[in-house]
Motif scaffolding. Structure first.
Motif, PDB file in Angstrom:
ATOM      1  N   LEU A 521       0.853  -1.181   0.000  1.00 56.98           N
ATOM      2  CA  LEU A 521       0.000   0.000   0.000  1.00 56.98           C
ATOM      3  C   LEU A 521       0.893   1.236   0.000  1.00 56.98           C
ATOM      4  O   LEU A 521       1.907   1.279   0.708  1.00 56.98           O
ATOM      5  N   PHE A 522       0.517   2.249  -0.796  1.00 62.18           N
ATOM      6  CA  PHE A 522       1.336   3.464  -0.851  1.00 62.18           C
ATOM      7  C   PHE A 522       0.480   4.639  -1.319  1.00 62.18           C
ATOM      8  O   PHE A 522      -0.466   4.459  -2.100  1.00 62.18           O
ATOM      9  N   PRO A 523       0.798   5.870  -0.844  1.00 67.46           N
ATOM     10  CA  PRO A 523       0.063   7.051  -1.307  1.00 67.46           C
ATOM     11  C   PRO A 523       0.364   7.337  -2.776  1.00 67.46           C
ATOM     12  O   PRO A 523       1.515   7.270  -3.203  1.00 67.46           O
ATOM     13  N   ARG A 524      -0.666   7.635  -3.513  1.00 65.02           N
ATOM     14  CA  ARG A 524      -0.492   7.861  -4.946  1.00 65.02           C
ATOM     15  C   ARG A 524       0.204   9.182  -5.233  1.00 65.02           C
ATOM     16  O   ARG A 524      -0.135  10.219  -4.662  1.00 65.02           O
ATOM     17  N   VAL A 525       1.184   9.131  -6.139  1.00 65.61           N
ATOM     18  CA  VAL A 525       1.811  10.329  -6.692  1.00 65.61           C
ATOM     19  C   VAL A 525       1.418  10.442  -8.165  1.00 65.61           C
ATOM     20  O   VAL A 525       0.739  11.380  -8.574  1.00 65.61           O
ATOM     21  N   GLU A 526       1.842   9.477  -8.954  1.00 63.09           N
ATOM     22  CA  GLU A 526       1.450   9.464 -10.365  1.00 63.09           C
ATOM     23  C   GLU A 526       1.062   8.080 -10.864  1.00 63.09           C
ATOM     24  O   GLU A 526       0.638   7.929 -12.001  1.00 63.09           O
ATOM     25  N   ALA A 527       1.169   7.077 -10.020  1.00 61.10           N
ATOM     26  CA  ALA A 527       0.887   5.712 -10.441  1.00 61.10           C
ATOM     27  C   ALA A 527      -0.583   5.533 -10.770  1.00 61.10           C
ATOM     28  O   ALA A 527      -1.462   6.049 -10.075  1.00 61.10           O
ATOM     29  N   ALA A 528      -0.846   4.801 -11.839  1.00 60.56           N
ATOM     30  CA  ALA A 528      -2.209   4.490 -12.243  1.00 60.56           C
ATOM     31  C   ALA A 528      -2.357   2.976 -12.358  1.00 60.56           C
ATOM     32  O   ALA A 528      -1.380   2.233 -12.467  1.00 60.56           O
ATOM     33  N   LYS A 529      -3.576   2.521 -12.329  1.00 64.47           N
ATOM     34  CA  LYS A 529      -3.893   1.106 -12.422  1.00 64.47           C
ATOM     35  C   LYS A 529      -3.264   0.492 -13.671  1.00 64.47           C
ATOM     36  O   LYS A 529      -3.348   1.053 -14.763  1.00 64.47           O
ATOM     37  N   GLY A 530      -2.585  -0.634 -13.488  1.00 65.32           N
ATOM     38  CA  GLY A 530      -1.967  -1.334 -14.603  1.00 65.32           C
ATOM     39  C   GLY A 530      -0.543  -0.924 -14.893  1.00 65.32           C
ATOM     40  O   GLY A 530       0.085  -1.494 -15.795  1.00 65.32           O
ATOM     41  N   GLU A 531       0.007   0.034 -14.140  1.00 63.36           N
ATOM     42  CA  GLU A 531       1.386   0.472 -14.357  1.00 63.36           C
ATOM     43  C   GLU A 531       2.312  -0.164 -13.322  1.00 63.36           C
ATOM     44  O   GLU A 531       1.890  -0.540 -12.225  1.00 63.36           O
ATOM     45  N   TYR A 532       3.594  -0.253 -13.690  1.00 63.34           N
ATOM     46  CA  TYR A 532       4.618  -0.663 -12.738  1.00 63.34           C
ATOM     47  C   TYR A 532       5.196   0.583 -12.087  1.00 63.34           C
ATOM     48  O   TYR A 532       5.470   1.587 -12.764  1.00 63.34           O
TER      49      TYR A 532
END
Length: 561
Positions: A521-532
């Protein structure tokens, strides 16, 4: 007369390729090694096809996966609701059931998410333990009670392993008042079974088909996923089990082992990857690493090491085996992860372990279900290995796959288990330090070897106490191990979406898994679903990790610029 079930057209449009073609060529059209039969005519055909389609793939791709709920329901169709209990294979089977239901020309069906609106309630059941069956019975009682209260007819159908185990005896429970019973090899006929119950009603219209098959794999049925937007997907590659472990009911509810052709599996994976955008494929089977495509020539069967034996004597012969399958699937797209479950420890030959270690997109997490750490218990369980041979496999896996995550299954309180034998299991868990574990008290199942030949003589309170000790051993060890190995490390996480819970602040929490199958679990910065995304781990809670997003990356952790 019951309406005939319309079968989906076969996807098997290409014969199985020779082993060298699959072993040495990737979908990019570039050779990964120099084959010994490089001038084979089938290999030339493969090169020509790859060049013609720009390297997108080896096999023709079916149409894109259709929406399950967005289209208006067909006129004069019945509504069905599908609920699934049990293992990943049941989830995969439910996708087959959904496809068969939605493809039926007569009667016609559409799926609804609200069960109260359904004309048909389908429950895919589990029989591995008594508690699993109790849940299904309670559900059947609740469905019938709700139907009577609403004064609305609803057909109740039980599918899967529990149906296969109990068969038509399910009808004897008047409180449940089940209408249709369908085993895991009889799903093609499910619409026909439902037709009579829908049109006629009453005990005379009840339908039951629990005939097991030596050949059914549903290879020509295109599965319909419940969540078509998920980044991961299951692909069933084989069905049944020949191991006949003394405690296990699976051979009696799933039948003998039979595998899909390698070409069919690759087709299904390609469809999921290229048409549905799946980023992780999990190859499924009751004994997945005993996969054997007998339609093609190839190598020979090998066990993990010389300390493992096979109760089933007919295993082997020519064909394509599990390492060939993993290699072919991992060749489709080097940015798509490949996992597999559930394996047997005997079927990890050295070349399979080496393949897992060599391929960045084959996940470095292995399930090695031990069940017990005691040689005498393992013998009574008919597992085909000892503590020493199992530990050799653990050592081989860690040598071939650096940083590998290991998981296991454990049964507490098997027939005749003594305190000393229980202590051997605790010792094994402490020595291996598993990253995940599935732990249960023993539940005697009918038809098994243990049911016929042994006594379930460990008291329930002793089983429960031993199970608690097994669970506590795992929890304490995994916490210490993750604190030692994970804190401060950077891990590549495949983002699965937003987490249901966060750290209590306003940040959007994302969730995903590492290559080693650990939840992060981590706070979102720029990650989107389906990305590494690369994440620095700063907190450990058992086998769940928390961290801070570093940035987007590829499957090997190379940062995007």
């Amino acid at each position: 007369m019951r309406p005939a079930l319309h079968l989906l057209p076969s996807l098997r449009s290409h014969a199985a390729l020779p082993i060298n073609a699959l072993r040495h060529f990737s979908v990019s059209g570039q050779p990964t090694a120099t084959p010994s039969a490089s001038d084979h005519p089938r290999l030339k055909e493969l090169r020509d096809r790859l060049a013609a389609d720009g390297g997108k793939g080896i096999f023709p791709t079916p149409p894109a996966e259709a929406s399950l709920t967005s289209d208006p329901p067909p006129p004069d169709s019945y509504a069905f609701h599908l609920k699934t209990y049990g293992c990943q294979m049941n989830v995969s089977d439910s996708e087959v059931v959904r496809s068969i239901m939605l493809s039926s020309p007569q009667p016609r069906f559409h799926e609804v998410t609200e069960e109260a609106l359904a004309d048909v309630s389908l429950t895919n059941t589990c029989a591995i333990r008594d508690n699993a069956e109790k849940k299904v019975w309670n559900r059947a009682y609740q469905l019938r009670a709700a139907s009577k209260k609403a004064k609305r007819k609803q057909v109740v159908a039980l599918l899967g392993c529990m149906s296969e185990r109990i068969k038509s005896d399910i009808f004897s429970d008047s409180k449940a008042s089940v209408d249709v019973v369908c085993g895991p090899d009889a799903y093609r006929g499910l619409p026909g079974l439902l037709a009579s119950a829908l049109e006629e009603g009453g005990p005379a219209s009840r339908g039951c088909d629990t005939q097991l098959s030596f050949t059914e794999t549903y290879a020509d049925v295109v599965p319909r996923r419940g969540d078509k937007d998920a980044v991961d997907a299951y692909v069933s590659v084989m069905r049944g089990c020949n191991n006949m472990c003394s405690y296990c009911v699976v051979p009696f509810t799933r039948g003998r082992e039979r595998s899909k052709a390698l070409a069919d599996v690759v087709e299904e994976c390609k469809r999921l990857i290229f048409d549905s955008g799946v980023r992780e494929v999990t190859l499924l089977g009751q004994n997945v690493n005993s996969y054997h495509d007998r339609t093609a020539g190839g190598g020979k069967y090998d066990v993990s090491n010389d300390g493992f034996t096979n109760l089933y004597r007919l295993r082997g012969g020519e064909g394509l085996f599990f390492a060939d399958l993993v290699e072919a699937v991992s060749d489709i797209d080097d940015q798509v992860r490949v996992r597999f479950t559930s394996p047997h420890p005997k079927d990890f030959p050295p070349h399979l372990l080496q393949l897992v270690g060599d391929r960045p997109n084959v996940c470095s997490s292995l399930h090695l279900p031990a069940q017990s750490g005691s040689d005498s218990v393992l013998e009574r369980m008919r597992r085909g290995y000892t503590y020493d041979s199992y530990m050799r496999l653990v050592s081989d896996a860690r040598s071939a796959v650096p940083g590998v995550s290991l998981s296991s299954d454990f049964i507490a309180g098997f027939c005749g288990e003594t305190e000393e034998e229980h202590s051997d299991t605790i010792r094994l868990m402490r020595e291996v330090e598993y990253d995940q574990a599935f732990m249960f008290a023993y539940s005697m199942r009918g038809k098994t070897h243990a049911h016929r030949r042994m006594e379930d003589d460990v008291p329930d309170d002793v089983k429960q106490r031993r199970l608690e000790e097994v669970i506590e051993t795992f929890r304490s060890r995994v916490q210490l191990k993750n604190e030692r190995e994970e804190l401060g490390s950077e891990r590549v996480v495949l983002v699965e979406g937003e987490a249901r819970r966060g750290r209590g602040d306003d940040a959007v929490m994302m969730t995903g898994r590492t290559d080693g199958n650990k939840r992060v679990l981590f706070p979102r910065v720029e990650a989107a679903k389906g990305e590494y995304v690369k994440v620095t781990i700063d907190e450990v809670r058992g086998h769940t990790l928390r961290g801070v997003e570093v940035g987007l990356c590829d499957i090997e952790g190379n940062m995007s610029h």
